[in-house]
Design a protein around this motif. Sequence first.
Motif, short mmCIF file in Angstrom:
data_model
loop_
_atom_site.label_atom_id
_atom_site.label_comp_id
_atom_site.label_asym_id
_atom_site.label_seq_id
_atom_site.Cartn_x
_atom_site.Cartn_y
_atom_site.Cartn_z
N LYS A 56 0.84 -1.21 0.00
CA LYS A 56 0.00 0.00 0.00
C LYS A 56 0.87 1.25 0.00
N SER A 57 1.96 1.24 0.78
CA SER A 57 2.85 2.40 0.83
C SER A 57 3.57 2.62 -0.49
N ILE A 58 3.83 1.54 -1.23
CA ILE A 58 4.44 1.68 -2.55
C ILE A 58 3.44 2.30 -3.51
N ALA A 59 2.20 1.83 -3.46
CA ALA A 59 1.16 2.33 -4.36
C ALA A 59 0.76 3.77 -4.02
N ILE A 60 0.73 4.10 -2.74
CA ILE A 60 0.37 5.45 -2.28
C ILE A 60 1.53 5.95 -1.42
N PRO A 61 2.59 6.46 -2.05
CA PRO A 61 3.81 6.78 -1.30
C PRO A 61 3.72 8.04 -0.44
#
Length: 172
Positions: free
Chosen positions: A69-74
């Motif tokens: 999720k953090s990669i997709a929404i950094p």
Amino acid sequence: MKKNWILKGIVLGTVFFISLVLIKPIGISTQFSVLSGMIQTAFQEGIIFKNGKEFYSVVDYYNQDGIAKSIAIPYNFGIVFAIGIFLGGMLGKIFLRKTLEFTEINNLLENDKISRMRLFVGGVLLLFGARMAGGCTSGHMMSGVIQLSLSSIVFTMILFPIAILVQKKVGE
């Protein structure tokens, strides 16, 4: 050592507690995994995908700790925290340049390139071990102990005596 260390400890503990209650536990090592995932997704498509409301990855490692999720929404708390650490270090270097203790440590490192390499290698090993353990020293020692995590308490009880021994050896 200055006498106001107790006040600093109370302030730091309060900040960690407020973060734990309002946002999430503080830790930094996961952001290195997020950064590597962001770099990988720049070169490979389809690494991260959304299934319903959740984000997943074809790379199993990214499916833990909310990394996908953090990669997709950094643009999240973790990345702001990591940037803040970097900027805080830069500001400290700029504004604390005149203090004696900071200058002595800086001069010691400038005169001994081997010390810089040892610090770098030690930092890389610490980060690698932290990611293997699923956390970092700030995550385990501060956030984990606040949450009464048994693994964090054991980690802290082992790390403190080792840190004291290393500090005494370096200080000789």
